[in-house]
Every structure is written in C-alpha cells, then in structure tokens.
Design a protein around this motif. Sequence first.
Motif, short mmCIF file in Angstrom:
data_model
loop_
_atom_site.label_atom_id
_atom_site.label_comp_id
_atom_site.label_asym_id
_atom_site.label_seq_id
_atom_site.Cartn_x
_atom_site.Cartn_y
_atom_site.Cartn_z
N ASP A 1 24.93 37.10 30.11
CA ASP A 1 24.87 38.35 29.36
C ASP A 1 25.71 39.42 30.07
O ASP A 1 26.44 40.18 29.41
CB ASP A 1 23.41 38.82 29.25
N PHE A 2 25.63 39.47 31.39
CA PHE A 2 26.43 40.44 32.14
C PHE A 2 27.91 40.11 32.05
O PHE A 2 28.75 40.99 31.80
CB PHE A 2 26.00 40.48 33.61
N ILE A 3 28.29 38.85 32.23
CA ILE A 3 29.70 38.46 32.19
C ILE A 3 30.28 38.68 30.80
O ILE A 3 31.42 39.15 30.65
CB ILE A 3 29.87 36.99 32.62
N GLN A 4 29.50 38.38 29.76
CA GLN A 4 29.99 38.61 28.41
C GLN A 4 30.20 40.09 28.15
O GLN A 4 31.21 40.50 27.54
CB GLN A 4 28.97 38.05 27.40
N TRP A 5 29.28 40.91 28.62
CA TRP A 5 29.42 42.37 28.50
C TRP A 5 30.63 42.85 29.31
O TRP A 5 31.43 43.67 28.84
CB TRP A 5 28.14 43.04 29.00
N LEU A 6 30.78 42.33 30.53
CA LEU A 6 31.86 42.74 31.41
C LEU A 6 33.23 42.49 30.79
O LEU A 6 34.16 43.30 30.95
CB LEU A 6 31.75 41.97 32.74
N THR A 7 33.35 41.38 30.07
CA THR A 7 34.65 40.98 29.51
C THR A 7 34.84 41.39 28.06
O THR A 7 35.79 40.97 27.41
CB THR A 7 34.83 39.46 29.63
N SER A 8 33.96 42.24 27.55
CA SER A 8 34.09 42.70 26.17
C SER A 8 35.12 43.81 26.06
O SER A 8 35.40 44.53 27.04
CB SER A 8 32.74 43.21 25.65
N THR A 9 35.68 43.97 24.89
CA THR A 9 36.63 45.06 24.63
C THR A 9 35.97 46.40 24.88
O THR A 9 36.58 47.32 25.46
CB THR A 9 37.13 44.98 23.18
N GLU A 10 34.73 46.53 24.45
CA GLU A 10 34.03 47.82 24.57
C GLU A 10 33.88 48.24 26.03
O GLU A 10 34.04 49.43 26.36
CB GLU A 10 32.66 47.73 23.91
N THR A 11 33.59 47.29 26.91
CA THR A 11 33.41 47.64 28.32
C THR A 11 34.73 48.07 28.94
O THR A 11 34.78 49.03 29.73
CB THR A 11 32.80 46.47 29.09
N SER A 12 35.81 47.39 28.60
CA SER A 12 37.12 47.80 29.11
C SER A 12 37.46 49.21 28.68
O SER A 12 37.94 50.03 29.46
CB SER A 12 38.21 46.83 28.65
N GLU A 13 37.20 49.52 27.41
CA GLU A 13 37.58 50.82 26.87
C GLU A 13 36.61 51.93 27.26
O GLU A 13 37.04 53.04 27.61
CB GLU A 13 37.68 50.72 25.34
N ASP A 14 35.31 51.64 27.20
CA ASP A 14 34.32 52.70 27.38
C ASP A 14 33.89 52.90 28.83
O ASP A 14 33.52 54.00 29.22
CB ASP A 14 33.08 52.41 26.53
N VAL A 15 33.94 51.85 29.62
CA VAL A 15 33.49 51.94 31.01
C VAL A 15 34.68 52.05 31.96
O VAL A 15 34.80 53.03 32.70
CB VAL A 15 32.59 50.74 31.38
N TYR A 16 35.56 51.06 31.93
CA TYR A 16 36.66 51.05 32.91
C TYR A 16 37.60 52.23 32.72
O TYR A 16 37.95 52.90 33.70
CB TYR A 16 37.41 49.72 32.82
N PHE A 17 38.02 52.49 31.51
CA PHE A 17 38.96 53.59 31.30
C PHE A 17 38.32 54.94 31.64
O PHE A 17 39.01 55.89 32.02
CB PHE A 17 39.46 53.61 29.86
N SER A 18 37.01 55.03 31.51
CA SER A 18 36.35 56.30 31.81
C SER A 18 36.23 56.56 33.31
O SER A 18 36.02 57.70 33.72
CB SER A 18 34.95 56.32 31.17
N LEU A 19 36.40 55.53 34.15
CA LEU A 19 36.22 55.73 35.59
C LEU A 19 37.30 56.62 36.23
O LEU A 19 36.93 57.49 37.04
CB LEU A 19 36.13 54.37 36.30
N PRO A 20 38.61 56.45 36.04
CA PRO A 20 39.26 55.33 35.38
C PRO A 20 39.53 54.18 36.36
O PRO A 20 39.69 54.40 37.56
CB PRO A 20 40.58 55.93 34.91
#
Length: 431
Positions: free
Chosen positions: A335-354
């Motif tokens: 569940d964590f790995i699937q969330w980690l590799t989702s488009t939403e996590t890249s856009e909403d989490v990683y880019f926000s750090l950035p």
Amino acid sequence: MKRSTSAATLAASAGIFVLALAGCAGGSAGGAASTDEITAEDTGATLSLWVRPGNEAVTDAVVEAYNDTHENQIEITHVPADQYVTKFAQAAQSGSLPDILAADLVFMPQIIETGAALDITDLLDEAGALENLSPSHIMASTADERVYGVPYVADTSLYLYNKDLFTQAGLDPEAPPTTWGGIADAAAAITALGDGNKGFYLSGGAPGSLAYDFTPTIWAQGTEVVNEDGTFNWDNAATQDALAFLQQMYENGDIPDTAKTDAGDGFFAVFASGKIGINFAGGNGVNTATLGTDPEFDFGLAPIPGQNDGEFATFSGGDVAAITAGTEHPNEAWDFIQWLTSTETSEDVYFSLPALPPRTDVTAPDELGPQFTIPAELVKSGQTYVSPFYNEVVASAQGPFLEMFQSVVFNGADPAEATAKAQEASDAITE
C-alpha cells in the motif's frame, strides 16, 4: 546517491555484503517471495522502515504525508551511514529486517542477491507505474528482468556554472558550454581573470563523487562502464579521452590543486565560494542549504556533455525503497509502495517539498525554477552503475577506479596505460 558517504564506509561495506550473501537463505533473486496474492491494504498496521541519513528532508516528509492520510503508520529508523550495511547484513542473517528497506541505489544489486527484497514487478505493472519511474532506480533494482525496488529519493548529476564569472570573462552567461572544448575554453578564460579564480572543479579524491560526475563523460560518448554480467569496461577509447580532457585542464592550471585531495567535502562548497567557473556536481546540492538563502553570485545549471554537440549523460542517484521478503505485512507495505509511485504522490507531495519525484511522466511546475526543472528533466534519462562489485572497484579509496582517475588527471599518466591497468585490477576483483 548521497555523495558525502565516505569512501572508507563504502569500501568496508563490500566485505560485509559478502557475509550477508553467504549467510542469507535463498542467496539470489529467485529466493524472494511470490506476490500473487498481495493487494494494497490500509488496515492500521504499524510498518518499520530503515533509511540512511542525509536525505531526511525527503524521506521523513514523504512518510509524514503517508501517515497523515492513512490508517497504516510507518515508523522510521535512521541508520547511520557507517552502520547501515553492517546492520543490514546482521538483520538479513537473523531474519529481523524491517518491513520496508530504503537504501542507496548502488547497493541494490547486492541486496537483491541476498534474496532480501520482494519481487514487485507484476504489482508495479498492474498499478501502471512500472514504465514511468526513474530509469536509473529501476535499472539498479532489476535482476533477471524482475524489479525489486522503486525510486524513493532522486538526484542527478550535472554541472553548475558561475554566471557572474562568465560575464567577467566575456562569456555568454546564458549559453553554457555543450562540449568538452567549450568547457575547456570557458575554464581557461575564467582562470585568466586571476584573483584566485579557477575555471573548473570536481572532488578529485572522492570515488563516489567521481562515479557520479566523471562517469557521465564516458556515457555521453555512448560507452558503458559496466558489462551485463557486472564486470567493468575501462580499457576503451571513451574512458581514455575523458581522462585526457580533464588531465589537460589540470595541466593548464584551470583545476585547483586542492581538488586532488577533496574527499567530498568540497563537492558543492568550493563552488559556493564564488571562485569557480564550472563545477561538475549534482542537482540536490543546488538549494538554499548549499548556496545560502541569498547567494552572492548568479549561477546556472547544464548537462554534463561529451566531446561533441548533442552528447550528454547524467548519473541519477538517490535511494530505492524495497519491500523485504520476510515482512509480516506485505499488503500494507505494498500500500505504501503503490502510494509512493502514484502520479498523485509525485505531483502533490514531491513537488510541494520540492524534491525530484519517483515518476518521470509528470512535469515539474515552472515556478520551481531551473534549479529544479533542469534536474527533473535530466532524471528521465539517468544512468547508474549496476554491479555487485561496485564498492570494491569504484567506491573504494583503494580501488582501481580512483587510482585510474588520479594517476591520469593529477599525476600525468598515459590514459591508455592507466585504463589497461584499471581493467586488469578490476578483472581480478570480479573474476
């Protein structure tokens, strides 16, 4: 890959991994558990995750974002760099690995060989992520066409250049060099300014740094440094030409003598002094922590080129996250790995750090600026070393890679003789 990891630590880790290989059940990628019955579940389980130091700004923030939005909760253990591989080997032998393991991507070939990582190829494929993840991380996490890890922290090599010094030297600050000849000419012009300015810099005593920012000069010419069986390819014209390129700049006085003994501390710090024209380094260091909240000079970023226009390459390093084969919570870990590799996590989490995201099918927002958007593009074509012998051959301060580089660039050795010697020494290690 975090460049500040000491060469001594990496060299010592080679022998420790041998112990893990000898002691672990399975001892190969084929020993990993099946994932046929795994499905993502958010049951409120507590999962353990090991991370290495230096990347907490990403690793901890990503976990916090997951914990805030899920019933499952991940508990992070920060394992000191000089203890990471020892702790892994001991836990692998005793069956006490965490549910999820985050490791420097160059360690993944060894980790996979122990049988400690779960094959998640089909799960990633079904989730639509497999073909859209940082290629270097997937490259390092693949054995026999099966994937055992995903990008967690990403970085990529490039070069930084001081626009103010370019202007002072009569160079176009908006047209960074795209060939070795252009870099050499720019370096000479900046050195000629005097006042302690030097045209070029790289950490010449740090094998990990050199793997990161020298290897692209070989790759850019279309030559691989690692063969499919994990052995090395040094004795070739591309490596000889790349060494000769840097040797000439050093002999011309465009590289400071201190570069020879720089074991990594100056990877960004020397450029930050404002006295270096061009610095082969990486994307993660181009941030406020490295250059200060108000840099005293303007700088730009560009790909590390080959000899000719249109040639460039990048080493994309960082961390890989893998589900351990012995986890008692495979569904929740997935569940964590699937969330980690989702488009939403890249856009909403990683880019926000950035931070550079796991996925390559997302576009970095323009407002993050070139300091972020340029590395984000380079990651998409990133390469890395994939060899279980990386530590002994490349990362060791006593290894043939560093000896080859220093003997030519700083000590004037003939490139053909040095690459032949490095090839012989590497073959003796990998045979």
